[in-house]
Design a protein around this motif. Structure first.
Motif, short mmCIF file in Angstrom:
data_model
loop_
_atom_site.label_atom_id
_atom_site.label_comp_id
_atom_site.label_asym_id
_atom_site.label_seq_id
_atom_site.Cartn_x
_atom_site.Cartn_y
_atom_site.Cartn_z
N GLY A 23 -2.12 11.06 -2.28
CA GLY A 23 -1.61 12.05 -1.66
C GLY A 23 0.00 11.89 -1.25
N ILE A 24 0.26 10.64 -1.53
CA ILE A 24 1.86 10.57 -1.20
C ILE A 24 2.79 11.16 -2.24
N SER A 25 2.73 10.39 -3.40
CA SER A 25 3.76 10.67 -4.42
C SER A 25 2.91 10.57 -5.60
N SER A 26 3.63 11.23 -6.83
CA SER A 26 3.25 10.79 -7.93
C SER A 26 3.97 9.85 -8.85
N THR A 27 5.23 9.48 -8.33
CA THR A 27 6.24 8.69 -8.87
C THR A 27 6.69 7.52 -8.27
N GLY A 28 6.04 7.32 -7.17
CA GLY A 28 6.51 6.26 -6.05
C GLY A 28 6.10 4.83 -6.53
N ASN A 29 7.01 4.05 -5.89
CA ASN A 29 6.53 2.44 -6.06
C ASN A 29 5.45 1.96 -5.01
N PHE A 30 4.40 1.55 -5.74
CA PHE A 30 3.35 0.95 -4.50
C PHE A 30 2.86 -0.30 -5.04
N ILE A 31 3.02 -1.43 -4.03
CA ILE A 31 2.44 -2.50 -4.15
C ILE A 31 1.67 -2.88 -3.22
N PHE A 32 0.25 -3.26 -3.39
CA PHE A 32 -0.81 -3.37 -2.34
C PHE A 32 -1.48 -4.93 -2.61
N GLY A 33 -1.18 -5.64 -1.66
CA GLY A 33 -1.82 -7.09 -1.65
C GLY A 33 -2.58 -7.49 -0.47
N GLY A 34 -3.29 -8.49 -0.77
CA GLY A 34 -4.36 -9.19 0.27
C GLY A 34 -5.37 -9.83 -0.15
N ASP A 35 -6.24 -10.19 0.95
CA ASP A 35 -7.44 -11.08 0.47
C ASP A 35 -8.55 -9.97 0.29
N PHE A 36 -8.76 -9.51 -0.99
CA PHE A 36 -9.79 -8.60 -1.27
C PHE A 36 -11.26 -9.00 -1.51
N ASN A 37 -11.43 -10.44 -1.66
CA ASN A 37 -12.72 -10.86 -1.62
C ASN A 37 -13.54 -10.57 -2.81
N PHE A 38 -12.67 -10.07 -4.03
CA PHE A 38 -13.58 -9.87 -5.13
C PHE A 38 -13.75 -10.91 -6.08
N TYR A 39 -15.23 -10.92 -6.54
CA TYR A 39 -15.59 -12.06 -7.33
C TYR A 39 -15.42 -11.71 -9.02
N THR A 40 -15.50 -10.34 -9.23
CA THR A 40 -15.45 -9.94 -10.73
C THR A 40 -14.70 -8.74 -10.71
N SER A 41 -14.07 -8.43 -11.67
CA SER A 41 -13.48 -7.12 -12.04
C SER A 41 -14.45 -5.84 -12.15
N SER A 42 -15.65 -6.15 -12.08
CA SER A 42 -16.49 -5.12 -12.66
C SER A 42 -17.07 -4.44 -11.03
N GLU A 43 -16.86 -5.32 -10.13
CA GLU A 43 -16.77 -4.68 -8.71
C GLU A 43 -16.44 -3.04 -8.32
N PRO A 44 -17.35 -2.46 -7.84
CA PRO A 44 -16.75 -1.05 -7.59
C PRO A 44 -15.49 -0.86 -6.76
N GLY A 45 -15.08 -1.96 -5.87
CA GLY A 45 -13.97 -1.69 -5.19
C GLY A 45 -12.66 -1.79 -6.26
N TYR A 46 -13.02 -2.76 -6.92
CA TYR A 46 -11.58 -3.17 -7.99
C TYR A 46 -11.57 -2.23 -9.00
N GLN A 47 -12.65 -1.51 -9.50
CA GLN A 47 -12.66 -0.23 -10.42
C GLN A 47 -12.02 0.72 -9.74
N ILE A 48 -12.25 1.19 -8.52
CA ILE A 48 -11.74 2.36 -7.75
C ILE A 48 -9.95 2.16 -7.88
N LEU A 49 -9.74 1.06 -7.39
CA LEU A 49 -8.44 0.64 -7.36
C LEU A 49 -7.48 0.58 -8.61
N THR A 50 -8.07 0.28 -9.78
CA THR A 50 -7.52 -0.04 -11.09
C THR A 50 -7.60 1.11 -12.20
N THR A 51 -8.40 1.77 -11.88
CA THR A 51 -8.89 2.81 -12.92
C THR A 51 -8.68 4.30 -12.23
#
Length: 245
Positions: A23-51
């Protein structure tokens, strides 16, 4: 590791972040980092962020898979810095999980808005790739000074994640103005002229005279103050004025 009782960042939180960023912008620079505690890339949270989404996040090293206790990802493991429970806080077990991430938007990947990830610079600071199920300080770790390795060991059971960015500054803009006075009191034959330099095209020019002239020189001016605005293709602008008496 037993200290992490749930998988990953809850999907509802990832959905909330996804909606906010989109909702912020379609062209901006976004960097999101932290301890996400993901064990695999198939977890729903990771998929929501990266697809999907307007501003999809990307893994700079593009290493999907099952990161937990998998030596194939030893270079990117960030937890645990300690192989045994030698202090009150933190988990033992050695380096065998990739819990900590930096994710970046397409714009940062492609450098479309003056900020670009430099390939090959993403790293778990202090992980030399030879730490699988071992601590970061034993066997000896020569990837950093001993004092830094020791500080990372005692600071936390996680390693910080780092990467380098190339920030491209736009061409420096410059603006000056001159004026030609009216011939006589009451005449409207004065003019103002702008001289520009730098910036990134396309350029727009705007005077605030009654005719709203859009050239470098505004003609037919009466006595008064007139402001000129120079805007380049990146949206940066400079303003100067002429005063005719």
């Amino acid at each position: 590791n037993s200290d992490h009782l749930v998988f990953g960042v809850p999907p509802i939180e990832c959905d909330s972040l996804r909606s906010h960023v989109d909702g912020i912008s379609s062209t901006g620079n976004f960097i999101f980092g932290g301890d996400f505690n993901f064990y695999t890339s198939s977890e729903p949270g990771y998929q929501i962020l990266t697809t999907g989404g307007v501003n999809m996040f990307n893994d700079p090293v593009n290493t999907p898979g099952n990161w937990n206790n998998n030596s194939s990802f030893a270079d990117f493991h960030t937890q645990s810095t300690r192989s045994s429970q030698s202090m009150e806080c933190g988990a033992p077990g050695g380096m065998d999980d990739r819990f900590d991430f930096i994710l970046i938007s397409d714009s940062v990947v492609n450098g479309g808005d003056r900020v670009q990830y430099i390939n090959g610079t993403y790293a778990a600071l202090g992980n030399d790739g030879n730490r699988f199920n071992q601590s970061i300080n034993n066997p000896p770790n020569t990837s950093l000074p001993d004092s830094v390795v020791s500080a990372l060991y005692y600071m936390s059971d996680h390693l910080p994640v780092v990467m380098d960015l190339l920030i491209t500054y736009p061409n420096v803009m410059a603006l000056s103005t001159t004026q030609t006075e009216v011939t006589c009191n009451g005449d409207c034959d004065g003019s103002g002229t702008a001289t520009i330099a730098g910036g990134s095209p396309p350029f727009t020019y705007q005077w605030d005279d009654p005719s709203l002239q859009t050239t470098l020189t505004a003609a037919g001016l009466c006595a008064g103050t007139y402001r000129f605005t120079f805007t380049d293709g990146t949206g940066m602008s400079l303003t100067d004025s002429v005063i005719l008496t």
